[in-house]
Structures are given as C-alpha cells and as structure tokens.
Motif scaffolding. Structure first.
Motif, PDB file in Angstrom:
ATOM      1  N   UNK A   1       0.914  -1.256  -0.158  1.00 52.82           N
ATOM      2  CA  UNK A   1      -0.090  -0.035  -0.734  1.00 52.82           C
ATOM      3  C   UNK A   1       0.603   1.426  -0.662  1.00 52.82           C
ATOM      4  N   UNK A   2       2.140   1.429   0.618  1.00 54.19           N
ATOM      5  CA  UNK A   2       2.625   2.573   0.795  1.00 54.19           C
ATOM      6  C   UNK A   2       3.451   2.306  -0.241  1.00 54.19           C
ATOM      7  N   UNK A   3       3.674   1.470  -0.898  1.00 57.53           N
ATOM      8  CA  UNK A   3       4.698   1.410  -2.754  1.00 57.53           C
ATOM      9  C   UNK A   3       3.659   2.180  -4.094  1.00 57.53           C
ATOM     10  N   UNK A   4       2.282   1.753  -3.470  1.00 56.45           N
ATOM     11  CA  UNK A   4       1.140   2.010  -4.255  1.00 56.45           C
ATOM     12  C   UNK A   4       1.278   3.924  -4.293  1.00 56.45           C
ATOM     13  N   UNK A   5       0.667   4.063  -3.144  1.00 58.21           N
ATOM     14  CA  UNK A   5       0.872   5.237  -2.462  1.00 58.21           C
ATOM     15  C   UNK A   5       2.136   6.279  -2.496  1.00 58.21           C
ATOM     16  N   UNK A   6       2.406   6.174  -2.165  1.00 58.78           N
ATOM     17  CA  UNK A   6       3.501   6.783  -2.375  1.00 58.78           C
ATOM     18  C   UNK A   6       4.987   6.672  -3.521  1.00 58.78           C
ATOM     19  N   UNK A   7       5.490   5.421  -3.311  1.00 58.93           N
ATOM     20  CA  UNK A   7       6.778   5.445  -4.368  1.00 58.93           C
ATOM     21  C   UNK A   7       6.291   5.540  -5.311  1.00 58.93           C
ATOM     22  N   UNK A   8       5.303   5.015  -5.926  1.00 52.77           N
ATOM     23  CA  UNK A   8       4.887   5.178  -7.794  1.00 52.77           C
ATOM     24  C   UNK A   8       4.879   6.272  -7.987  1.00 52.77           C
ATOM     25  N   UNK A   9       3.903   7.051  -7.210  1.00 58.13           N
ATOM     26  CA  UNK A   9       3.485   8.720  -7.129  1.00 58.13           C
ATOM     27  C   UNK A   9       5.006   9.603  -7.657  1.00 58.13           C
TER      28      UNK A   9
END
Length: 551
Positions: free
Chosen positions: A400-408
């Motif tokens: 979830x952290x990857x999708x919410x922050x890193x991907x952005x």
C-alpha cells in the motif's frame, strides 16, 4: 539541473540522469533510496516491496511468474496475433523491410512457432531452449511451458534500425477445430497471456476475406482480458475488396469484436493493406495511407511510453497480488485444523464467488481487480489449503505504501526522464518511407496544394474572389474586418475556425485585408470545407506574391 533537497539531508548536486527520494522505510533505515533510472526504481520496488507478498501467498503458482531484471530493461515489444494467413509475418517484413531468419510465408498455416524478432549484431536464430537460459533476454520464465513449447520458440536476430527501438513477436496462426488445438502440445492461450502481460502493444490481425472468429481465436482474445488498453486491431488485405463490401466487412468485424471484448469503448481498427505490393483496388488509397500513418504513429510512440507502461503494469500486478493475498488468507481462515479438510476444501472452492463478494465489501476493492473466478477455482483444485498463509498486514501495508507514495514519485521521475531524453521514436524500415518528400502524408493536398508550383496556387481562383472583394467597399485597396466577416460567415464555418483563417490571411497584421489576402482567406476556407486541417503557420508557398521578401 539544480541540487535536489531531501527532507533531513543536505542539498547535494544531482546529475541529469539521477533523481532521488527518501521513502518511509528508508527514513527508518536512515539511508535514502537513490534511483538512477525509472527501470532501476521499478526493479528495486518490486524486489523489496511486492515480491515478498507474492512469495508469501504463492502468487506465482496462480497468476504470473516472478519478474526478472530483463523484464524491466527490455525494449518495447509488439505481439502479433491472428488466424493463419492474415499476414502477420508479411506485416513484420513490411515494417522492417527485409527478410528475417526463420521467416516463412504462405496461404496455409506456415508460422508454426513463436518467433521473437530482435536486434542483434549478426543475422541468425537462437533456439528456444538456449533463449530461456539467457539472463539478458526477458524469456527465462517461459521455461515453465516445457519442451513442447520451447521446440516451437526461437529468436530471429538481425541488425535492423527498426529493431533498435522495438522487438516484434510473431505467433503461430490460430486454427479452428478441437483437433488442432489439442495437437499443439502446450497451452497456447496461456503462452499468449504470458506475452500479453509483458508486451507494450498487441496487434490483432484480421483478413478482410475471412472474418470468422474461430473458437480458439475467441479463447485467445478472452485470454487477453485485462490488457485491452494494449490491443489494436488491423483489418488487413482491405485493398482486395470493393468499398461497399469493405464497409460491410468493417461493420461485421466491429460486431464480432463487441461480443468478445467486453469494454464500453469501441476498439480502434486500422484498415489497410500492410505489405509492399501494388494495391489491387486503389479506390481507397487515401484511407489506407491515413490509417497506416495512424498505426505507425502509435507504434513509434512505444519507446517514449515504455517506462510508463512498465509502471502501469507493476501497479496492475500489485493490485492483483493484494487481492490474491486476501483470497488465500480467507481460505486459510476457513479451513478446519484436523478433520474434514477435503470436504471443506470442495465447499470453499464451490463458494469462491461468495468469498470474492465478502472481500470486496470488507476491503472496498473494485470487482475488476479480482482474478477470473472460473480459472481460480480450477487452480485451487490441486492446491493444499493447509499450506496457505494467514493474513499478514505488514506485507500488505508495504505494498500500500509503495502504491501510495513510491509509485507517485516514480511518476514524476518518468516525466523528468522523458524531458531529458531526445525525442524517441522508431526509425528505419517502413517508418522512413513516408516521412519526407512528396509521398509524405497529405503532401500536395489541402493547405499543401501548390507547394511545388512556380505560380501562386491561390492565383487561379483569384478573379472569382476579386469580384466579391470589390463588392465589399474597399478603401485604399483594403476591406475592414467587419466587411470581410459578412462574406466569410457565408461558409457556415464556426467563428473559432474563421478567426484562425483571418489570422493566417492577414499576413501584414494591419487588421485589414487587401485583394490578395482576401483571396487567400477564401482559399483557406475552401481547404477547410474540403475536410483538410488548417496549418498552424502560413506555409511559404501560400504567402501572397506582394508580401514575399525578395532576397
């Protein structure tokens, strides 16, 4: 590029090719994550954040094998799919303008192998078994389909400018009938699904003569579900039928595709004759040219959008992995510890649809993120539920952290990387054929009419326009905007278009039109009424003779 300041770190100079950020995990470790490229960022995020979740819940046994370094670094790939004799191999030959090793063309099913046509320093063929052990190629996981498939898989490599930017996958012609399907010896639809996940564009080819979509082709198109954004359809050999018949064939194809591809949008179909032979019926030459240009532009955009496509595919994969984790942990939770495991397993598999609905409600997940119910039920039959893992929130939180922050942050980096790169486009082969010279699209038509003439092209109709001009009360040889407007609105073109025509025609920018400028305005109105686009700037050959600078 100016230094990039990170929270809690001193500003440091960053090279043009490097971007960095600090994730929550990295702050905990007190060491920032530095990514040189988008591909490297995706590779690290996958290995550190998504792969642990996939392995814990056995994602690779159900959906797709683990990604490897080559999957993040490979060139954009184009997958060609179609029934036999729709012109797939000829299409590749048309694009690269040369024969490739292993190429066979004929009216019968000639291509019986998957051929990856790729760039290489020398011309030659690499057989499937050697191909799947090469870590530089993105094909290692095809090993799972066994020898029956690997004996039908090869790489044709050759030095070709088109293949500098893209790779093309030729596939066996799709057959009809149960017998041929069984005789392949491997799961054809599953292999295509594997490729569909990894390619940038899927081109479905149809022959304008035989539109029957066989059972196997229908199954294949359904296997490409969830990749509709990559699909383009080509109606090939369209020069072999008359215009009226072509309209009927086009309508029939759209109707057939509408029944198989379940999307609200209409699939884009390119009509043409994709080979270098003379057109049998040349009536639709202009249509075929325009369609070919559109398809070429679409293929040429692939290198530029490759990083974005890989990012998009990783997001899709992460969402599926999350749903898969919820399904597996739900099944584990329902299983008894000691007795009645087999009967409970059967019950759970049969009621999988209800489990889907429950997960959907509890975790607010879109129904479109769930894997195929029927396929999941089939796969679960052979699994030992007692080996499944319970829900581990920490793994899901990381994703979830990857999708919410890193991907952005990676999205921002994609844009920055694109702006630093020279304009990337596929070059060479057929792509160079219509780029320049008189055979470029639209050359000598519309606003381009008269481009090579010595005389001013507007001059031939100027006497007619002059008659109108002198009825509009010119003063000192010029008419006002108000008077010009009275005449120009008779064309019934919108004011926005007429405003653009006025801007182009008022060459000396004095807010008035002389007889030459008025003639030019009428010529541009005619260009627009004939269905052509207006130029952004006035081409040199349309500038009135009296307004040209004589060197």
């Amino acid at each position: 590029m100016s230094p990039v300041e990170q929270p809690g770190t001193a500003a440091s100079p960053v090279s043009n090719s490097m971007f960095s950020w600090v994730s929550k995990d990295a702050r905990r470790k007190k060491e920032p994550e530095l990514f040189q490229t988008v591909a490297e960022g995706l590779r690290q995020l996958y290995a550190q954040k998504l792969l642990p979740l996939e392995e814990y819940y056995r994602f690779h046994e159900f959906h797709s094998p683990a990604l490897e370094d080559a999957d993040f670094d490979n060139k954009p790939m184009v997958l060609l799919v179609g029934q036999y004799s729709t012109g797939k191999t000829t299409f590749i030959r048309h694009l690269i303008e040369q024969d490739f090793p292993g190429m066979r063309i004929g009216p019968e099913p000639t291509t019986d192998s998957f051929i990856a046509v790729m760039h290489g320093p020398t011309e030659g063929v690499v057989p499937g078994n050697a191909l799947v052990v090469d870590p530089r190629r993105p094909f290692r996981k095809l090993n799972a389909f066994g020898n029956a498939f690997l004996n039908r898989f090869m790489c044709a490599q050759l030095p070709n400018p088109v293949l500098d930017s893209i790779s093309i996958i030729d596939t066996p012609g799709i057959l009809s009938g149960e017998k041929q399907r069984i005789s392949r010896g491997y799961d054809f639809a599953a292999v295509l699904e594997w490729f569909a996940e990894r390619v940038d564009r899927i081109i479905l080819l149809f022959d304008a003569h035989k539109l029957d979509i066989s059972d196997e082709f229908s199954e294949v198109i359904k296997a490409l579900k969830n990749h509709e954004d990559k699909i383009r359809v080509v109606l090939n050999k369209a020069d072999q039928i008359e215009t009226q018949q072509l309209m009927r064939v086009y309508g029939a194809l759209m109707w057939s595709l509408g029944k198989i591809i379940n999307t609200p949008e209409v699939v884009r179909v390119y009509i043409g004759s994709f080979w270098s032979h003379p057109l049998l019926i040349p009536d639709n030459r202009k249509l075929f040219e325009a369609e070919e240009q559109d398809l070429f532009k679409d293929i040429q955009s692939l290198p530029r959008n490759a990083a974005l496509r890989k990012l998009n595919d990783l997001i899709k994969r992460a969402r599926l992995a999350k749903v898969h984790a919820y399904i597996i942990s739900s099944l584990k939770k329902e299983m008894p510890n000691v007795f009645g495991k087999e009967s409970k397993k059967k019950e759970l598999v049969n009621n999988l649809g209800e489990i889907y609905q429950k997960i959907e409600r509890e975790h607010q997940i879109s129904p479109g993120d769930f894997p195929s119910l029927r396929k999941m039920q089939e796969l679960l039959q052979t699994q030992d539920f007692s080996k499944f893992q319970a829900l581990k929130p920490k793994l899901l939180d990381t994703v979830d952290d990857m999708l919410a922050n890193d991907i952005a942050r990676l999205m921002v980096m994609v844009r920055q990387e694109e702006s630093l790169m020279p304009s990337q486009a596929v070059k060479g082969g057929a792509f160079d054929g219509t780029m320049n010279g008189p055979f470029g699209h639209g050359y000598g038509e519309g606003a381009g009419e008269g481009i090579d003439d010595v005389e001013w092209v507007v001059g031939k109709d100027k006497p007619t326009y002059d008659e109108i001009f002198y009825t509009l009360s010119p003063v000192n040889g010029k008419i006002t905007g108000a008077n010009a407007k009275k005449e120009m609105v008779k064309s019934k073109l919108p004011n926005t278009v007429l405003g653009k025509i006025w801007k182009l025609a008022d060459v000396d920018k004095d807010g008035l039109l002389d007889d030459e400028e008025f003639a030019l305005a009428n010529h541009l109105i005619k260009v627009k009424l004939e269905g052509h686009e207006l130029p952004a700037d006035l081409p040199p050959h349309l500038i009135p003779p009296s307004k040209r600078r004589h060197e």
